[in-house]
Design a protein around this motif. Sequence first.
Motif, short mmCIF file in Angstrom:
data_model
loop_
_atom_site.label_atom_id
_atom_site.label_comp_id
_atom_site.label_asym_id
_atom_site.label_seq_id
_atom_site.Cartn_x
_atom_site.Cartn_y
_atom_site.Cartn_z
N GLU A 210 -17.47 18.92 111.00
CA GLU A 210 -17.58 17.87 112.02
C GLU A 210 -16.33 17.81 112.90
N GLY A 211 -16.56 17.78 114.21
CA GLY A 211 -15.46 17.69 115.16
C GLY A 211 -14.86 19.02 115.54
N ARG A 212 -15.30 20.11 114.90
CA ARG A 212 -14.75 21.43 115.19
C ARG A 212 -15.28 21.93 116.52
N THR A 213 -14.41 22.42 117.39
CA THR A 213 -14.82 22.94 118.70
C THR A 213 -14.58 24.43 118.83
N GLU A 214 -13.77 25.00 117.92
CA GLU A 214 -13.53 26.43 117.93
C GLU A 214 -14.33 27.10 116.81
N VAL A 215 -14.71 28.34 117.03
CA VAL A 215 -15.52 29.06 116.05
C VAL A 215 -14.75 29.17 114.72
N PRO A 216 -15.33 28.71 113.62
CA PRO A 216 -14.65 28.84 112.32
C PRO A 216 -14.35 30.30 111.99
N HIS A 217 -13.24 30.53 111.33
CA HIS A 217 -12.82 31.89 110.99
C HIS A 217 -13.89 32.61 110.19
N SER A 218 -14.57 31.89 109.28
CA SER A 218 -15.55 32.54 108.41
C SER A 218 -16.76 33.09 109.18
N VAL A 219 -17.06 32.50 110.34
CA VAL A 219 -18.19 32.98 111.13
C VAL A 219 -17.89 34.38 111.67
N ILE A 220 -16.66 34.59 112.08
CA ILE A 220 -16.27 35.89 112.63
C ILE A 220 -15.92 36.88 111.53
N THR A 229 -21.67 38.78 105.85
CA THR A 229 -20.85 39.76 106.56
C THR A 229 -20.23 39.11 107.79
N GLY A 230 -19.18 39.71 108.30
CA GLY A 230 -18.57 39.23 109.53
C GLY A 230 -19.23 39.83 110.75
N ILE A 231 -18.61 39.65 111.89
CA ILE A 231 -19.14 40.17 113.15
C ILE A 231 -18.19 41.25 113.65
N GLY A 234 -16.16 40.84 116.75
CA GLY A 234 -15.13 39.81 116.73
C GLY A 234 -15.38 38.60 117.59
N ARG A 235 -16.63 38.32 117.92
CA ARG A 235 -16.96 37.14 118.73
C ARG A 235 -18.40 36.75 118.46
N ILE A 236 -18.71 35.48 118.70
CA ILE A 236 -20.11 35.09 118.66
C ILE A 236 -20.70 35.27 120.06
N ALA A 237 -21.99 35.29 120.14
CA ALA A 237 -22.66 35.49 121.42
C ALA A 237 -22.65 34.22 122.25
N SER A 238 -22.75 34.39 123.55
CA SER A 238 -23.05 33.28 124.44
C SER A 238 -24.56 33.27 124.64
N PRO A 239 -25.15 32.14 125.02
CA PRO A 239 -26.58 32.14 125.31
C PRO A 239 -26.97 33.17 126.36
N LEU A 262 -34.96 43.81 118.85
CA LEU A 262 -33.62 44.11 119.34
C LEU A 262 -32.63 43.11 118.78
N TYR A 263 -31.72 43.59 117.94
CA TYR A 263 -30.69 42.72 117.36
C TYR A 263 -29.53 42.57 118.34
N VAL A 264 -29.17 41.32 118.61
CA VAL A 264 -28.06 41.02 119.51
C VAL A 264 -27.09 40.14 118.71
N ASP A 265 -26.33 40.78 117.83
CA ASP A 265 -25.52 40.01 116.87
C ASP A 265 -24.12 40.56 116.68
N GLY A 266 -23.65 41.38 117.63
CA GLY A 266 -22.31 41.93 117.52
C GLY A 266 -22.11 42.85 116.33
N GLY A 267 -23.21 43.36 115.79
CA GLY A 267 -23.15 44.26 114.63
C GLY A 267 -23.14 43.56 113.29
N ALA A 268 -23.40 42.25 113.28
CA ALA A 268 -23.24 41.47 112.04
C ALA A 268 -24.15 41.92 110.90
N THR A 269 -25.32 42.43 111.22
CA THR A 269 -26.23 42.85 110.16
C THR A 269 -26.09 44.33 109.85
N LEU A 270 -25.12 44.98 110.51
CA LEU A 270 -24.82 46.40 110.23
C LEU A 270 -26.04 47.28 110.40
N ARG A 271 -26.88 46.95 111.39
CA ARG A 271 -28.08 47.74 111.64
C ARG A 271 -27.82 48.76 112.72
#
Length: 271
Positions: A210-220, A229-231, A234-239, A262-271
């Motif tokens: 709650e209150g977090r505005t920056e991407v948590p380290h664990s997401v990346i 897995t990480g990304i 090194g970034r999350i997607a924009s809409p 088509l996976y658009v996930d920065g490689g997160a699923t290693l596909r």
Amino acid sequence: MPEHIPNESHAPGEFAGRTALVTGAGQGIGAAVATALAALGAHVVATDRDAHGIDEVAAAAHGTAGTIKARVMDVTDSAAVTAVIDDVVQAHGSLDILVNVAGILRSAPVAELTDADWADTFAVNTTGVFHASRAAASHMTARGSGCIVTVASNAAGIPRTGMAAYAASKAAATMFTKCLGLEIARSGVRCNVVAPGSTDTAMQRALWPEGRTEVPHSVIAGDLETYRTGIPLGRIASPQDIADAVLFLASDRARHITLQELYVDGGATLR
């Protein structure tokens, strides 16, 4: 409100004269898709249960190459969905593009999921895709052209703790879209899936502390404790990143692509 960032890979007016309907267009990915289609000349019907959100999306599109008309629609209401799509075809003469974006997330371990959590998740994420796609496909096949793009999730292809209902509903929507695409391919209608990973939307931010505005380290970086897995990028997607993938699959440049995911996930699923 997402600002449309012009992508030089898409030609101005690429969707001129085409009619598109986008579900879940009141915010996030749906709003980005509707805005991008209108910027490239499409007549867009932006639908959502939230009238305020789609009204803002429509207002922001004033002066673009295309148009956006806001229409309140609940994808879980079969009759309402059919009525809206019939109205769109009657008003515009055709429905060329359907983009299924509407979705909800109920995050909890399976032992804590309620019957309502499960039912509501499938009602929107899976049955909603069925309602809209069935209604749209009937018009598209009769006309002999059109495309359907379902925005699912990379969670449909990799297990995630605390996301069983969401992942299962998106996996079902993915396979439904491919089966539909196989059935109607000979009619000239294409059906594809875009599977985003972590994307900067209200749904994603609701998972942060709650209150977090920056991407948590664990997401990346990923989280071993939850087997996540990480990304690699090194970034999350924009809409807009997701919208660009949708636009490609909806365009004539993808005219020989159907039944694909088509996976658009920065490689997160290693596909």
